[in-house]
Design a protein around this motif. Structure first.
Motif, PDB file in Angstrom:
ATOM      1  N   SER A 235       0.833  -1.205   0.000  1.00 34.83           N
ATOM      2  CA  SER A 235       0.000   0.000   0.000  1.00 34.83           C
ATOM      3  C   SER A 235       0.865   1.252   0.000  1.00 34.83           C
ATOM      4  CB  SER A 235      -0.950   0.005   1.199  1.00 34.83           C
ATOM      5  OG  SER A 235      -0.249   0.137   2.426  1.00 34.83           O
ATOM      6  N   LEU A 236       1.957   1.220   0.746  1.00 35.89           N
ATOM      7  CA  LEU A 236       2.862   2.377   0.786  1.00 35.89           C
ATOM      8  C   LEU A 236       3.555   2.587  -0.556  1.00 35.89           C
ATOM      9  CD1 LEU A 236       4.450   2.010   4.353  1.00 35.89           C
ATOM     10  CD2 LEU A 236       2.659   3.592   3.602  1.00 35.89           C
ATOM     11  N   ILE A 237       3.833   1.496  -1.259  1.00 35.91           N
ATOM     12  CA  ILE A 237       4.439   1.614  -2.594  1.00 35.91           C
ATOM     13  C   ILE A 237       3.500   2.368  -3.530  1.00 35.91           C
ATOM     14  CG2 ILE A 237       5.116   0.321  -4.660  1.00 35.91           C
ATOM     15  CD1 ILE A 237       6.256  -1.819  -2.779  1.00 35.91           C
ATOM     16  N   PHE A 238       2.222   2.013  -3.509  1.00 41.36           N
ATOM     17  CA  PHE A 238       1.257   2.705  -4.370  1.00 41.36           C
ATOM     18  C   PHE A 238       1.050   4.153  -3.922  1.00 41.36           C
ATOM     19  CE2 PHE A 238      -0.072  -1.623  -5.619  1.00 41.36           C
ATOM     20  CZ  PHE A 238      -0.093  -1.445  -6.998  1.00 41.36           C
ATOM     21  N   LEU A 239       1.174   4.410  -2.626  1.00 40.07           N
ATOM     22  CA  LEU A 239       1.075   5.787  -2.148  1.00 40.07           C
ATOM     23  C   LEU A 239       2.251   6.615  -2.653  1.00 40.07           C
ATOM     24  CD1 LEU A 239      -0.503   7.805  -0.399  1.00 40.07           C
ATOM     25  CD2 LEU A 239       0.923   7.087   1.547  1.00 40.07           C
ATOM     26  N   ILE A 240       3.431   6.022  -2.660  1.00 38.86           N
ATOM     27  CA  ILE A 240       4.610   6.712  -3.187  1.00 38.86           C
ATOM     28  C   ILE A 240       4.443   6.981  -4.682  1.00 38.86           C
ATOM     29  CG2 ILE A 240       7.080   6.443  -3.685  1.00 38.86           C
ATOM     30  CD1 ILE A 240       7.291   4.844  -1.053  1.00 38.86           C
ATOM     31  N   LEU A 241       3.927   5.982  -5.411  1.00 43.38           N
ATOM     32  CA  LEU A 241       3.691   6.175  -6.842  1.00 43.38           C
ATOM     33  C   LEU A 241       2.693   7.302  -7.092  1.00 43.38           C
ATOM     34  CD1 LEU A 241       3.516   2.470  -8.075  1.00 43.38           C
ATOM     35  CD2 LEU A 241       5.276   4.155  -8.636  1.00 43.38           C
ATOM     36  N   TYR A 242       1.703   7.409  -6.204  1.00 38.16           N
ATOM     37  CA  TYR A 242       0.730   8.492  -6.336  1.00 38.16           C
ATOM     38  C   TYR A 242       1.422   9.854  -6.291  1.00 38.16           C
ATOM     39  CZ  TYR A 242      -2.641  11.961  -4.703  1.00 38.16           C
ATOM     40  OH  TYR A 242      -3.371  13.108  -4.548  1.00 38.16           O
TER      41      TYR A 242
END
Length: 248
Positions: A235-242
């Motif tokens: 989830s944090l990976i996708f938040l960083i990508l955001y």
């Protein structure tokens, strides 16, 4: 319309993972009351039932991609889906004993009915006169088996992100959308192989060891903890990508 589909994706993904995690309490209950085969059977049934949410999840996510949802919105959807799955899995670890007591009621009700009705009756009739067996200890970090946590993390990282990664690639390479979406099989397949040929047999084997009251609990908590770590990390990976795509 798009907002409703976003909500459908987030809720269906969370519920699917929540049901999968809750199902692990069934073999634990089976071990405690010496109904190991029934515990594994009900776990398998619930895992299969969790696939019902794919009927909502996949078409909704696919339509968002077909509607050319922005990268920023897509990453937020993935983040919220996985982060809510993390919170629910984290909660279940600390409520594992209460949950496995529920499955003991399911076992008791199953004597006179079928599994779906036994699951419902165990919810509505909480005060059946049975003698509960409890898990001997609560979750503690010191009892985690690091090797199994790492292997489990790798497996569930692929499983938790497989759909989101493949559909993101479909969004990115829209001209090859149908072809790229098939990478879901590759992402999931790697995780499924690890679970099917290592994690599940390892847990089942330790549950069957009658003389050992420690290894099965350690294995169970290690596997459940990996869900927490994998959901949080991905989830944090996708938040960083955001944020990466937001500042472009």
């Amino acid at each position: 319309m798009m907002n409703y589909l976003i909500i459908a994706v987030i809720l269906s993904c969370t519920m699917m993972h929540l049901l999968e995690a809750a199902a692990f309490a069934s073999p634990a209950a089976g071990r405690l009351v010496n109904k190991r085969a029934l515990g594994i059977t009900i776990q398998t049934s619930l895992h299969t039932a969790s696939r019902f949410f794919l009927v909502i999840f996949l078409p909704s996510l696919g339509f968002l991609v077909e509607s050319n949802i922005s990268y920023e919105k897509y990453f937020i959807v993935a983040f919220l889906s996985l982060f809510l799955s993390f919170l629910s899995s984290f909660f279940l670890i600390y409520k594992l004993n209460i949950l496995q007591r529920y499955f003991q009621r399911v076992f008791d009700n199953y004597i006179a009915t079928i599994i779906p009705l036994a699951l419902l009756k165990a919810i509505t009739n909480k005060y059946v006169d049975i003698k509960y067996e409890d898990i001997s200890r609560s979750f503690t970090f010191k009892n985690l088996i690091i090797k199994k946590v790492i292997i489990s993390f790798i497996a569930y990282a692929f499983l938790s992100t497989g759909y989101f990664l493949s559909f993101w690639l479909s969004l990115k390479f829209s001209e090859y959308r149908l072809t790229v979406s098939q990478f879901t099989v590759a992402f999931h397949g790697f995780g499924v192989i690890i679970i099917s040929f290592y994690l599940d047999p390892m847990l089942s084997s330790s549950i069957d060891l009658i003389e050992d009251d420690n290894s099965w609990i350690n294995n169970l908590y290690s596997i459940l903890f990996r869900r927490v770590i994998s959901f949080l990390s991905t989830s944090l990976i996708f938040l960083i990508l955001y944020f990466v795509f937001l500042v472009k």
